[in-house]
Motif scaffolding. Structure first.
Motif, PDB file in Angstrom:
ATOM      1  N   LEU A 122       0.674  -1.117  -0.008  1.00 25.45           N
ATOM      2  CA  LEU A 122       0.008   0.132  -0.144  1.00 25.45           C
ATOM      3  C   LEU A 122       0.669   1.612   0.083  1.00 25.45           C
ATOM      4  CD1 LEU A 122      -2.897   1.346   0.253  1.00 25.45           C
ATOM      5  CD2 LEU A 122      -2.422   1.119   2.838  1.00 25.45           C
ATOM      6  N   ILE A 123       0.491   2.235  -0.752  1.00 23.42           N
ATOM      7  CA  ILE A 123       0.921   3.588  -0.929  1.00 23.42           C
ATOM      8  C   ILE A 123       0.052   4.453  -0.140  1.00 23.42           C
ATOM      9  CG2 ILE A 123       2.118   5.254  -2.454  1.00 23.42           C
ATOM     10  CD1 ILE A 123       2.682   2.887  -4.286  1.00 23.42           C
ATOM     11  N   VAL A 124       0.503   5.363   0.717  1.00 25.28           N
ATOM     12  CA  VAL A 124      -0.343   6.097   1.306  1.00 25.28           C
ATOM     13  C   VAL A 124       0.105   7.689   1.227  1.00 25.28           C
ATOM     14  CG1 VAL A 124      -1.356   6.809   3.719  1.00 25.28           C
ATOM     15  CG2 VAL A 124      -0.828   4.644   3.071  1.00 25.28           C
ATOM     16  N   VAL A 125      -0.593   8.282   0.287  1.00 22.68           N
ATOM     17  CA  VAL A 125      -0.246   9.930   0.237  1.00 22.68           C
ATOM     18  C   VAL A 125      -1.117  10.691   1.420  1.00 22.68           C
ATOM     19  CG1 VAL A 125      -0.423  11.641  -1.477  1.00 22.68           C
ATOM     20  CG2 VAL A 125      -0.531   9.346  -2.211  1.00 22.68           C
ATOM     21  N   ARG A 126      -0.415  11.224   2.107  1.00 20.52           N
ATOM     22  CA  ARG A 126      -0.726  12.333   3.124  1.00 20.52           C
ATOM     23  C   ARG A 126      -0.656  13.519   2.743  1.00 20.52           C
ATOM     24  NH1 ARG A 126      -0.147   9.429   9.090  1.00 20.52           N
ATOM     25  NH2 ARG A 126      -2.140  10.488   9.085  1.00 20.52           N
ATOM     26  N   MET A 127      -1.516  14.547   2.732  1.00 19.41           N
ATOM     27  CA  MET A 127      -1.442  15.818   2.148  1.00 19.41           C
ATOM     28  C   MET A 127      -1.840  16.760   3.492  1.00 19.41           C
ATOM     29  SD  MET A 127      -2.540  15.609  -1.607  1.00 19.41           S
ATOM     30  CE  MET A 127      -3.362  14.218  -1.604  1.00 19.41           C
ATOM     31  N   SER A 128      -1.311  17.585   4.129  1.00 19.62           N
ATOM     32  CA  SER A 128      -1.373  18.220   5.057  1.00 19.62           C
ATOM     33  C   SER A 128      -0.966  19.946   5.155  1.00 19.62           C
ATOM     34  CB  SER A 128      -1.158  17.916   6.510  1.00 19.62           C
ATOM     35  OG  SER A 128       0.267  17.604   6.442  1.00 19.62           O
ATOM     36  N   GLY A 129      -1.257  20.838   5.811  1.00 22.85           N
ATOM     37  CA  GLY A 129      -0.835  22.034   5.642  1.00 22.85           C
ATOM     38  C   GLY A 129       0.694  22.172   6.060  1.00 22.85           C
ATOM     39  N   TYR A 130       1.258  21.442   6.890  1.00 23.38           N
ATOM     40  CA  TYR A 130       2.680  21.839   7.290  1.00 23.38           C
ATOM     41  C   TYR A 130       3.411  20.529   7.390  1.00 23.38           C
ATOM     42  CZ  TYR A 130       0.774  25.987   8.733  1.00 23.38           C
ATOM     43  OH  TYR A 130      -0.178  27.136   8.927  1.00 23.38           O
ATOM     44  N   LEU A 174      -1.247  22.272  -6.178  1.00 29.21           N
ATOM     45  CA  LEU A 174       0.335  21.966  -6.578  1.00 29.21           C
ATOM     46  C   LEU A 174       0.736  20.826  -5.476  1.00 29.21           C
ATOM     47  CD1 LEU A 174       1.985  25.570  -6.370  1.00 29.21           C
ATOM     48  CD2 LEU A 174       2.158  23.813  -8.264  1.00 29.21           C
ATOM     49  N   THR A 175       0.064  20.757  -4.374  1.00 26.34           N
ATOM     50  CA  THR A 175       0.313  19.511  -3.535  1.00 26.34           C
ATOM     51  C   THR A 175      -0.219  18.435  -4.077  1.00 26.34           C
ATOM     52  OG1 THR A 175       0.128  21.470  -1.481  1.00 26.34           O
ATOM     53  CG2 THR A 175      -0.101  18.911  -1.006  1.00 26.34           C
ATOM     54  N   ALA A 176      -1.695  18.401  -4.674  1.00 29.33           N
ATOM     55  CA  ALA A 176      -1.986  17.295  -5.220  1.00 29.33           C
ATOM     56  C   ALA A 176      -1.247  16.670  -6.506  1.00 29.33           C
ATOM     57  CB  ALA A 176      -3.440  17.549  -5.669  1.00 29.33           C
ATOM     58  N   THR A 177      -0.734  17.643  -7.085  1.00 32.18           N
ATOM     59  CA  THR A 177       0.370  17.296  -8.115  1.00 32.18           C
ATOM     60  C   THR A 177       1.516  16.731  -7.775  1.00 32.18           C
ATOM     61  OG1 THR A 177      -0.539  18.961  -9.629  1.00 32.18           O
ATOM     62  CG2 THR A 177       1.392  18.083 -10.197  1.00 32.18           C
ATOM     63  N   TYR A 178       1.976  17.152  -6.661  1.00 30.96           N
ATOM     64  CA  TYR A 178       3.341  16.445  -5.982  1.00 30.96           C
ATOM     65  C   TYR A 178       2.797  15.354  -5.431  1.00 30.96           C
ATOM     66  CZ  TYR A 178       6.295  20.556  -6.796  1.00 30.96           C
ATOM     67  OH  TYR A 178       7.154  21.650  -7.703  1.00 30.96           O
ATOM     68  N   GLY A 179       1.749  15.127  -4.778  1.00 31.82           N
ATOM     69  CA  GLY A 179       1.267  13.974  -4.380  1.00 31.82           C
ATOM     70  C   GLY A 179       1.292  13.078  -5.399  1.00 31.82           C
ATOM     71  N   ILE A 199       3.826   8.717   1.495  1.00 32.65           N
ATOM     72  CA  ILE A 199       4.287  10.097   0.884  1.00 32.65           C
ATOM     73  C   ILE A 199       3.732  11.266   1.769  1.00 32.65           C
ATOM     74  CG2 ILE A 199       3.985  11.631  -1.150  1.00 32.65           C
ATOM     75  CD1 ILE A 199       3.305   8.639  -2.545  1.00 32.65           C
ATOM     76  N   ASP A 200       4.492  11.977   2.239  1.00 36.72           N
ATOM     77  CA  ASP A 200       4.305  13.394   2.953  1.00 36.72           C
ATOM     78  C   ASP A 200       4.306  14.589   2.233  1.00 36.72           C
ATOM     79  OD1 ASP A 200       4.013  15.098   5.209  1.00 36.72           O
ATOM     80  OD2 ASP A 200       5.587  14.557   6.440  1.00 36.72           O
ATOM     81  N   ALA A 201       3.176  14.944   1.849  1.00 36.97           N
ATOM     82  CA  ALA A 201       3.117  16.225   0.992  1.00 36.97           C
ATOM     83  C   ALA A 201       2.602  17.299   1.796  1.00 36.97           C
ATOM     84  CB  ALA A 201       2.382  15.827  -0.315  1.00 36.97           C
TER      85      ALA A 201
END
Length: 400
Positions: A122-130, A174-179, A199-201
């Motif tokens: 499993l690949i987990v993409v985590r997107m958050s402010g900081y 941008l964050t979605a694209t880097y994710g 993935i910590d984006a």
């Protein structure tokens, strides 16, 4: 050799994605993967669903763009039974996308390390402010705040006015694209090792990444970029210029191109003027040069300026609004704008799929789910084996 026949399935057609995020960053990452063929199962809270369902100016149509190629499953992730069903879906997935505040997944019993014990690939993409670590990790963060911290918001606008903003949610996108880039990199690693990863984006770092040489300029030369209005300081000529019937963009900031512009203007002498003879000189006299060009364009229509630029092979173009895009032959030829049959919206159009792959092109295969939990029976019933009685009980308990 001849080009192989293009597949209509998309390059990621064997990929299954579970999307948990709401609003923009997580869902746009899911849209990008779905456009390239991935099966995207969108988990929404029962009832109102993702807030994006009601976003849009004039009509709530943003959902229909960002949720295309997705299936909707409704789950209350605050209930233990909802968490259990989510875990079962994720156990069958290649990718999990989430953009909640750090610690939220862990609070639901869905920590990535636990999920990967059940599903090592499993690949987990985590997107958050900081980001997931650091002293600010627990802070709430939206795209606009990330644009401020990443350096973007401070330099946008006119120097004598407060900072402005771009008219779209660029920090989230941008964050979605880097994710998405992170997912593709992690898939390559998994192909070699069989192992997934996290993935910590961070939103602010995604903005920081596109700030060009801003940090290096300060570190080396002590220069802090300031708001510069319509121009990029030192890059000249490259601006929007007034015409008799509107405005027109001209970008001639290269020596040979600038010389061609001067000939088109009837001022070949400008190319040999010491003030404009090279990149550095033009940058130092940017305002004067813009005034000279504007004095020429203001006497002509957009069509006349465009004809001159095409003849001289100078990069230039009109400022397109949606109406212009829908009428333009180039947009039509490349299917940059597509039409979809839609049960709610007459004459529904939206941007197509980019970039274009020659052998495995992406596509919009289905419209966005129109009902929260529209695919509960298909996914929870067909995939997880829940009976109609199970689904009814879960509905009564407001788990789905």
């Amino acid at each position: 050799m001849s080009e192989p026949a293009a597949s209509t399935a998309g390059a990621l057609s064997d990929l299954r994605v579970v999307e948990m995020g709401q609003l923009i960053a997580g869902p746009f990452c899911g849209q990008l993967l779905g456009d390239m063929g991935a099966e995207v199962i969108k988990i929404e809270p029962p009832g109102a669903g993702d807030p994006m369902r009601v976003w849009g100016q004039g009509a709530p149509v943003w959902w229909d763009v960002i949720a295309r190629n997705k299936r909707s499953v409704s789950l209350d992730l605050r209930q233990v039974e909802g968490q259990g069903l989510a875990r079962r879906l994720i156990a069958q997935a290649d990718v999990l996308i989430e953009n909640f505040k750090p610690g939220t997944l862990e609070g639901w019993g869905l920590a990535p390390d636990d999920l990967r014990r059940d599903n090592p690939g499993l690949i987990v993409v985590r997107m958050s402010g900081y980001g997931q670590t650091g002293p600010y990790a627990a802070r709430a963060g939206f795209g606009g705040v990330a644009e401020a911290m990443g350096g973007w918001r401070r330099i946008v606008g006119d120097p004598d006015r407060p900072p402005s903003r771009m008219g779209v949610s660029i920090g989230d996108s941008l964050t979605a694209t880097y994710g998405c880039i992170g997912v593709l990199s992690a898939l390559h690693h998994r192909h070699r090792t069989g192992q997934g990863q996290v993935i910590d984006a961070a939103l602010y770092e995604s903005v920081l990444q596109v700030m060009e040489g801003m940090v290096a300029e300060y570190a080396v030369a002590g220069v802090t970029r300031q708001r510069s209005g319509a121009v990029l300081p030192g890059i000249a000529p490259s601006n929007v210029y007034p015409c008799l019937d509107g405005e027109y963009m001209i970008a001639a900031n290269q020596d040979a191109v600038f010389r061609r512009l001067c000939v088109a203007m009837g001022r070949p002498d400008l190319a040999d003027d010491p003030r404009y003879i090279d990149h550095v000189s033009r940058g130092a006299h940017q305002a004067q040069l813009d005034d000279l060009i504007a004095a020429w364009t203001i006497k002509l229509t957009i069509q006349e300026v465009e004809a001159a630029m095409l003849t001289a092979s100078v990069p230039a173009g009109r400022l397109f609004a949606p109406a212009d895009m829908l009428e333009d032959p180039h947009f039509a030829s490349r299917e940059a704008i597509i039409s979809m049959d839609h049960p709610r919206w007459k004459n529904f159009k939206m941007q197509g799929v980019f970039p274009k792959l020659s052998a495995t092109p992406g596509a919009v295969r289905s419209i966005a789910p129109q009902v929260v939990g529209e695919h509960n029976a298909e996914i929870l019933g067909g995939r997880l084996g829940l009976s109609s009685q199970d689904l009814e009980r879960l509905r009564d308990a407001r788990v789905i």
